[in-house]
Design a protein around this motif. Structure first.
Motif, PDB file in Angstrom:
ATOM      1  N   ASN A  72       0.902  -0.900  -0.004  1.00  0.00           N
ATOM      2  CA  ASN A  72      -0.377   0.060  -0.040  1.00  0.00           C
ATOM      3  C   ASN A  72       1.030   1.612   0.152  1.00  0.00           C
ATOM      4  O   ASN A  72       2.217   1.066   0.865  1.00  0.00           O
ATOM      5  CB  ASN A  72      -0.689   0.051   0.956  1.00  0.00           C
ATOM      6  N   TYR A  73       0.781   2.012  -0.732  1.00  0.00           N
ATOM      7  CA  TYR A  73       1.562   3.464  -1.119  1.00  0.00           C
ATOM      8  C   TYR A  73       0.390   4.715  -0.562  1.00  0.00           C
ATOM      9  O   TYR A  73       0.063   4.492  -1.881  1.00  0.00           O
ATOM     10  CB  TYR A  73       1.675   3.126  -2.456  1.00  0.00           C
ATOM     11  N   THR A  74       0.967   5.574   0.083  1.00  0.00           N
ATOM     12  CA  THR A  74      -0.190   6.419   0.580  1.00  0.00           C
ATOM     13  C   THR A  74       1.277   7.888   0.338  1.00  0.00           C
ATOM     14  O   THR A  74       1.830   7.998   1.331  1.00  0.00           O
ATOM     15  CB  THR A  74      -0.126   6.476   2.152  1.00  0.00           C
ATOM     16  N   THR A 100       3.509   0.181   3.409  1.00  0.00           N
ATOM     17  CA  THR A 100       3.456  -0.985   3.942  1.00  0.00           C
ATOM     18  C   THR A 100       3.213  -1.981   2.992  1.00  0.00           C
ATOM     19  O   THR A 100       2.722  -2.326   1.558  1.00  0.00           O
ATOM     20  CB  THR A 100       1.782  -0.991   4.722  1.00  0.00           C
ATOM     21  N   THR A 152      -0.457  -3.813  -6.245  1.00  0.00           N
ATOM     22  CA  THR A 152      -0.379  -2.292  -5.571  1.00  0.00           C
ATOM     23  C   THR A 152      -1.977  -1.228  -4.728  1.00  0.00           C
ATOM     24  O   THR A 152      -2.108  -1.728  -5.684  1.00  0.00           O
ATOM     25  CB  THR A 152       0.592  -1.594  -5.941  1.00  0.00           C
ATOM     26  N   THR A 153      -1.806  -1.013  -3.603  1.00  0.00           N
ATOM     27  CA  THR A 153      -2.934  -0.189  -3.334  1.00  0.00           C
ATOM     28  C   THR A 153      -2.349   1.466  -3.455  1.00  0.00           C
ATOM     29  O   THR A 153      -1.646   1.567  -3.300  1.00  0.00           O
ATOM     30  CB  THR A 153      -3.555  -0.476  -2.318  1.00  0.00           C
ATOM     31  N   TYR A 154      -2.915   2.441  -3.475  1.00  0.00           N
ATOM     32  CA  TYR A 154      -3.074   3.772  -2.992  1.00  0.00           C
ATOM     33  C   TYR A 154      -3.845   3.993  -2.713  1.00  0.00           C
ATOM     34  O   TYR A 154      -5.582   3.871  -2.362  1.00  0.00           O
ATOM     35  CB  TYR A 154      -2.489   4.379  -4.280  1.00  0.00           C
ATOM     36  N   SER A 155      -3.594   4.999  -1.304  1.00  0.00           N
ATOM     37  CA  SER A 155      -4.109   5.392  -0.591  1.00  0.00           C
ATOM     38  C   SER A 155      -4.109   7.318  -0.406  1.00  0.00           C
ATOM     39  O   SER A 155      -3.211   7.345  -0.720  1.00  0.00           O
ATOM     40  CB  SER A 155      -4.088   5.444   0.821  1.00  0.00           C
TER      41      SER A 155
END
Length: 676
Positions: free
Chosen positions: A570-572, A586, A672-675
């Motif tokens: 997770n890339y924020t 994360t 990969t997810t993005y917040s």
């Protein structure tokens, strides 16, 4: 000793001192970038300008090919009242009322873009303006902005924009945009409403005020995105010195791409329908001299190629403020207008009133390159000091614009073509030379070889050879659907004008097209795509003789990361401030086997990003490539998401800062997810 002002048309000494190495310019006509909008070449007008509507100015704007005029003038939009042509707290010149302005618009064949007063006005006042313009007068004014730079109302600290609302937050602005849009469209549902945003990488992008959950753009798009038709951004890069300013148009593609991503992410189902208007632009460097002209020629085309529907230069007249000397020795008056105001700073005076400054000729040169409806195509160069843009004109000609940003050297240019075969006829070359008083034209060079002088703009117009020309129209309205990590389906409307043998689906790859699929129908599925990768696709039709049509408009998509990967990230982006940002990651092992020791890798999508420092990992970077390896205490990642490693870094940015599309753990591309 005070510098003497240049007399109108006075020559400036040639600063050229040498010849650089040969430059290769490649034009690929198979890589379409969309068509030039009728509103593309725009300019700002302001009610303080007493020359706004005089015949001499109207003639100059008409000759320059101005297609859009913005009114009533920047921040004046938030204090201006159209009914009585007043702007309390500001000066309004005689003869600048709305009807007089519309007389200029109609005379030069342009369209207006009008700023409805948000700061000190009301939805009812704006709706009354729409009624007067389009019902009473029948002007058919289509484009309406709600306010000017409303984030500059003091909410984020800087305070230059009038705003009488009790709350100055982005939420208040967005809520009021809904009211303005409702009232104005009740009068004329055909109008287009624009909401103010900020361009990524430019203040106050990414700034979250105390008490807010999100920054200006996300807040405004989330609330008002469903009710508007376009968004408004301004761009004043304000680099230090001419060399920096002339490199800055390279920032625009990344910044506009990131803006489009924000629109699509936060504006809901209406996001893909929202246009982008760049309603103020100027380098702010050497503004009355050749560097600003070179910047303008490059930046206008770069913005239009990246999907902006209008670029509106600031300003028609502005007035001198300070005296300096540009790199070519010319006097710079720090006047951001394209026409002289004819006034002085001390004993140093501008040229006569309404004398065109170099940026005026840069805008005029755009119409030599392409007119509304002509197709922009991909062009590239191997010399950073030479920019290149190309247009396939409606009559079949191909025009190539070259901009030499070197004040000292001319360059021989070798021209190469794909998807187009020029004739052997000597091309017509339009030139705006350093500090020239006019644009010249001559038959010069060949389709394969030209020479461009220092600090000049050239447009080479080539006729087609007559061979391999298809009567088929370009395939229309391509779209991407069913996008996964490894495939996507492209659909389009059919070509007309003859019998289609097949369609070719090609990927833009620099100036080299890569054939991805062929189809006898109006869709094709692309296979074996790379996960987490951006693609730009064109479709071309082939006729029975094997000749290709013009390229379709481009369609862009990004493949997803694999859903069944053995790792997840997770890339924020947790904070940003214009030239830097903070990102937290994360990292989780979702596979069945434990990991003891790991390396995380990714690449920044934009050259405007770089690594600064990081934490909770051993970080290193080489160019756009970033590596992070574990430290002792987070080396073990338990299987099946048993635990995670939390790491992060500080990034630098000089423009866009898009998130990496793919992140790998020990060589495996992660889900990969993005917040935000």
């Amino acid at each position: 000793m005070l510098l003497g002002a240049l007399a109108p048309g006075a020559a400036v000494a040639d600063t050229g001192s040498g010849t650089g190495a040969a430059v290769n310019v490649t034009v690929n006509a198979a890589e379409g970038l969309g068509t030039i909008p009728s509103t593309g070449y725009g300019l700002n007008s302001a009610v303080w300008d007493s020359q706004m509507n005089v015949p001499a100015v109207q003639d100059l704007l008409g000759q320059a090919g101005i297609g859009m005029l913005r009114y009533p003038g920047g921040s004046y939009g938030d204090i201006y009242h159209w009914q009585d042509n007043t702007a309390p707290g500001g000066y309004v010149a005689p003869g600048t009322d709305f009807d007089s302005f519309m007389g200029t618009v109609k005379k030069i064949g342009a369209q207006p873009i009008l700023i409805a007063n948000y700061g000190t006005g009301t939805p009812a006042e704006a709706a009354g303006w729409v009624k007067y313009a389009n019902v009473t007068k029948g002007y058919g004014d289509k484009y309406w902005e709600i306010g000017n730079e409303n984030y500059g109302n003091g909410y984020y600290g800087a305070d230059w924009e009038a705003d009488n609302h009790a709350s100055k937050s982005p939420t208040t602005y967005a809520d009021n945009v809904l009211q303005y849009a409702s009232a104005m469209k009740a009068v004329d549902p055909t109008i287009k409403i624009g909401a103010v945003l900020t361009l990524p990488g430019n203040w106050p992008d990414g700034v979250v005020a105390s008490g807010d959950s999100y920054d200006w753009n996300r807040t405004v798009l989330s609330i008002a995105g469903s009710a508007v038709d376009f968004v408004i951004v301004h761009w004043y890069p304000n680099g230090t010195g001419a060399a920096t300013a002339l490199s800055e148009p390279q920032q625009l593609p990344g910044e506009l791409d990131q803006l489009r991503s924000e629109i699509d992410k936060y504006a809901g189902s209406n996001g893909p329908n929202l246009g982008i208007a760049l309603t103020e632009m100027n380098s702010g460097v050497d503004t009355t001299t050749q560097p600003d002209a070179l910047f303008g020629a490059d930046a206008y085309m770069t913005a239009l190629e990246d999907g902006v529907f209008t670029v509106d230069w600031w300003d028609t007249h502005n007035g001198p403020t300070a005296i300096s000397t540009a790199p070519d020795g010319a006097t710079d008056f720090d006047d951001w207008g394209v026409l002289s105001s004819g006034t002085c700073v001390g004993s140093v005076c501008e040229p006569a009133l309404n004398t065109p400054f170099p940026p005026y000729f840069a805008i005029s040169m755009l119409s030599k390159l392409g007119r509304p409806g002509d197709q922009m195509v991909k062009a590239g160069t191997d010399q950073p000091l030479i920019s290149a843009h190309a247009v396939r004109q409606a009559n079949g000609d191909l025009a190539v614009q070259l901009v030499n940003k070197d004040p000292n050297n001319s360059y021989p240019v070798d021209l190469h073509y794909a998807g187009y075969t020029p004739s052997t006829a000597t091309p017509t070359v339009y030139t705006y030379g350093d500090e020239g008083s006019s644009i010249t034209s001559a038959a010069a060079g060949t389709s394969a070889s030209q020479t461009i002088a220092p600090y000049s703009i050239e447009t080479i117009v080539l006729t087609p050879s007559g061979n391999g020309i298809s009567s088929l129209t370009a395939p229309g309205s391509p779209s991407a659907s069913d996008v996964t990590g490894s495939q996507a389906t492209i659909s389009w409307t059919p070509s007309t004008g003859g019998q289609v043998a097949r369609y070719e689906v090609v990927q833009q790859f620099g100036t080299t097209s890569q054939l991805l699929a062929e189809s006898s129908s109006t869709s094709a599925t692309l296979y074996n795509l790379v996960p987490g990768t951006g693609y730009t696709i064109n479709v071309l039709a082939t006729d029975q003789a094997g000749n290709l049509s013009r390229a379709s408009a481009p369609v862009m998509f990004t493949t997803s990361t694999p859903a069944d990967s053995t790792c997840a990230v997770n890339y924020t982006v947790t904070n940003s401030w214009g030239n830097g940002y903070v990102a937290s990651l994360t990292v989780t092992n979702t596979g069945p086997a434990a990991i003891n020791g790991w390396t995380l890798t990714f690449s920044f999508p934009s050259t405007s990003e770089s690594f600064n420092s990081g934490w909770n990992a051993n970080w290193s970077a080489s160019g756009q490539n970033v590596h992070a390896t574990n430290v002792n205490w987070n080396a073990d990642l338990a299987p099946d998401a048993g635990n995670s490693a939390s790491i992060g870094f500080v990034g630098n940015n000089t423009g866009a800062y898009p998130s990496p599309a793919a992140i790998s753990l020990n060589g495996m591309v992660c889900t990969t997810t993005y917040s935000s």
